[in-house]
Design a protein around this motif. Structure first.
Motif, short mmCIF file in Angstrom:
data_model
loop_
_atom_site.label_atom_id
_atom_site.label_comp_id
_atom_site.label_asym_id
_atom_site.label_seq_id
_atom_site.Cartn_x
_atom_site.Cartn_y
_atom_site.Cartn_z
N SER A 30 0.85 -1.19 0.00
CA SER A 30 0.00 0.00 0.00
C SER A 30 0.89 1.24 0.00
O SER A 30 1.64 1.48 0.95
CB SER A 30 -0.88 -0.04 1.26
OG SER A 30 -1.65 1.11 1.35
N ASP A 31 0.80 2.01 -1.08
CA ASP A 31 1.56 3.26 -1.17
C ASP A 31 0.75 4.33 -0.44
O ASP A 31 -0.31 4.76 -0.90
CB ASP A 31 1.77 3.60 -2.65
CG ASP A 31 2.58 4.86 -2.85
OD1 ASP A 31 2.75 5.64 -1.88
OD2 ASP A 31 3.04 5.08 -3.98
N GLU A 32 1.26 4.76 0.72
CA GLU A 32 0.50 5.67 1.60
C GLU A 32 1.17 7.03 1.73
O GLU A 32 1.10 7.68 2.76
CB GLU A 32 0.34 4.97 2.97
CG GLU A 32 -0.35 3.63 2.80
CD GLU A 32 -0.65 2.88 4.09
OE1 GLU A 32 -0.14 3.27 5.16
OE2 GLU A 32 -1.41 1.89 4.00
N HIS B 20 5.80 4.82 2.83
CA HIS B 20 5.58 6.21 3.25
C HIS B 20 6.69 7.13 2.76
O HIS B 20 7.79 6.66 2.45
CB HIS B 20 5.46 6.29 4.77
CG HIS B 20 4.15 5.80 5.26
ND1 HIS B 20 3.10 6.65 5.50
CD2 HIS B 20 3.69 4.55 5.48
CE1 HIS B 20 2.05 5.94 5.89
NE2 HIS B 20 2.38 4.66 5.89
N SER B 21 6.39 8.43 2.77
CA SER B 21 7.34 9.41 2.27
C SER B 21 7.19 10.73 3.02
O SER B 21 6.08 11.08 3.41
CB SER B 21 7.05 9.64 0.78
OG SER B 21 7.78 10.73 0.30
N LEU B 22 8.30 11.44 3.18
CA LEU B 22 8.19 12.80 3.73
C LEU B 22 8.02 13.85 2.63
O LEU B 22 7.86 15.02 2.92
CB LEU B 22 9.43 13.13 4.57
CG LEU B 22 9.48 12.47 5.94
CD1 LEU B 22 10.78 12.83 6.67
CD2 LEU B 22 8.28 12.88 6.80
N SER B 23 8.06 13.41 1.37
CA SER B 23 7.99 14.38 0.27
C SER B 23 6.68 15.16 0.29
O SER B 23 6.65 16.35 -0.02
CB SER B 23 8.10 13.67 -1.08
OG SER B 23 9.32 13.01 -1.19
N LYS B 24 5.59 14.50 0.63
CA LYS B 24 4.28 15.15 0.59
C LYS B 24 3.93 15.67 1.97
O LYS B 24 3.63 16.84 2.15
CB LYS B 24 3.19 14.17 0.11
CG LYS B 24 3.65 13.15 -0.89
CD LYS B 24 3.99 13.73 -2.23
CE LYS B 24 4.57 12.66 -3.15
NZ LYS B 24 4.98 13.17 -4.43
N TYR C 168 15.00 16.07 0.17
CA TYR C 168 15.86 15.33 1.11
C TYR C 168 15.88 13.83 0.80
O TYR C 168 16.73 13.13 1.31
CB TYR C 168 15.37 15.53 2.56
CG TYR C 168 15.76 16.83 3.20
CD1 TYR C 168 15.95 17.98 2.46
CD2 TYR C 168 15.94 16.91 4.58
CE1 TYR C 168 16.30 19.18 3.07
CE2 TYR C 168 16.29 18.10 5.20
CZ TYR C 168 16.47 19.23 4.44
OH TYR C 168 16.82 20.41 5.04
N ARG C 169 14.94 13.35 0.00
CA ARG C 169 14.78 11.93 -0.32
C ARG C 169 14.65 11.12 0.98
O ARG C 169 15.63 10.53 1.46
CB ARG C 169 15.96 11.38 -1.17
CG ARG C 169 16.33 12.20 -2.38
CD ARG C 169 15.14 12.55 -3.26
NE ARG C 169 14.43 11.40 -3.75
CZ ARG C 169 13.11 11.27 -3.69
NH1 ARG C 169 12.34 12.23 -3.16
NH2 ARG C 169 12.51 10.22 -4.16
N ALA C 170 13.48 11.10 1.52
CA ALA C 170 13.28 10.47 2.82
C ALA C 170 11.94 9.76 2.84
O ALA C 170 10.89 10.36 2.58
CB ALA C 170 13.33 11.53 3.92
#
Ligand code: PLP
Length: 319
Positions: free
Chosen positions: A141-143, A174-178, A185-187
């Motif tokens: 699941s891409d969240e 999960h991603s910090l981009s959004k 930062y690519r995180a």
């Protein structure tokens, strides 16, 4: 986040693929605090943003030629790229009933979705989990838009109401981009079934897929704070209200768009014609066909431009 990154700049040694215990704990705490998801720290693996993981996941999990991977009908194109890199076969489907007796190796879901903004309710997700478990399919699941629900509250696949309290066969990406507007930062991270995260960690370690230590420190700051997320959400929400109204006034129908960073709109015309007409007004949108054949009559409008640019777009749409 910037201060945490720069304070950690003296970092000449290799970071670990697993991330520091502090980072893993910050992620565990955030999942529990914000999403009622309980995972152990060893069921979390940090990633270099989420795109690398999406592009490599089938390969890292041993998906190969002859295997099938299910991706949503309308989807972020990197799911397909990951299937191609693994040499496997992608099948587009939203309803599991459309898949018949097939036993795919892996299945992607994405809620809130890119490009449509659709949010899948917990009951729907629970059915997909049951379906995947019956077949031994890994459900991923891409969240990355989970904190960006507008008209409904998005739910993680790892939430007990969806998975019944067991994370068997499940991964959440999960991603910090959004959430934290931190794409540069690519995180990100992946969490879920500890057997799958252990496999991923083993391969990622030897492939050198390591999140730099200063970025890990910035991630700890980001996952430890919710205030900046609320501030940024308020900005997106105001832009969304203005753009939605301007698009409707200009004759567009807005579909789905209950969450995420996009409005999924149609004039019931070919997406390239619509994109071109909007480009003539100086407004750039993504043609729906980028995301799958059923997107041919839609375009995707992003909320990520500045307030000033969104206001200009609204004026141009309605003048
Ligand atoms: C659905 C979805 N997944 C993953 C990503 C990748 O984001 P990142 O690599 O910045 O974490 C994006 C970016 O647009 C996305 O829309």
């Amino acid at each position: 986040m910037q201060r945490a990154l720069s304070a950690a700049a003296d970092a000449p040694g290799y970071p670990t693929a697993a991330g520091t215990p502090q980072l893993r704990q910050a992620i565990v705490n955030w999942l529990a605090r914000r999403h009622e998801v309980r995972v152990q720290a060893d069921a979390v693996v940090p990633t270099i943003g989420s795109k690398e993981l999406v592009g490599l996941l089938p390969t890292l999990l041993g998906v190969r030629a002859g295997d099938t991977v299910v991706v949503p009908e309308l989807a972020y194109p990197t799911y397909d790229i990951g299937v191609l890199l693994a040499g496997a076969q992608a099948v587009r489907a939203d309803a599991v009933t459309a898949l018949g007796p097939a036993r795919p190796r892996l299945m992607w879901i994405n809620s809130p979705a890119n490009p449509t903004g659709q949010i899948l309710p917990a009951e729907h997700l629970a059915k997909v989990v049951a379906w995947a478990r019956e077949r031994g399919t890994i459900l991923v699941s891409d969240e990355c838009y989970l904190d960006l629900g507008w008209d409904a509250q998005p739910v993680s696949v790892l939430h007990p109401s969806v998975c019944g309290g067991s994370h068997d066969g499940l991964l959440a990406v999960h991603s910090l981009s959004k959430r934290s507007n931190l794409a540069g930062y690519r995180a990100g991270f992946v969490a879920g079934d500890p057997r799958l995260t252990a496999d991923l960690l083993e391969v990622r370690k030897h492939a050198g897929l390591l999140v730099p230590w200063p970025v890990q420190q910035a991630m700890i700051a980001a996952y430890g704070d919710d205030e900046h997320v609320e501030t940024q959400r308020a900005r997106y929400s105001a832009r969304r209200d203005d753009l939605r109204k301007a698009l409707q006034d200009a004759g567009f129908t807005v579909e789905h768009s209950a969450g995420g960073l996009y409005l999924w709109v149609t004039q019931n015309a070919d997406c390239w014609q619509t994109a071109s007409a909007l480009a003539d007004l100086g407004i750039l949108v993504a043609p729906g066909a980028f995301y799958g054949p059923t997107g041919e009559r839609h375009v995707r409008v992003a909320l990520t431009a500045t307030d000033e640019r969104i206001a200009a777009a609204c004026r141009r749409l309605t003048s």
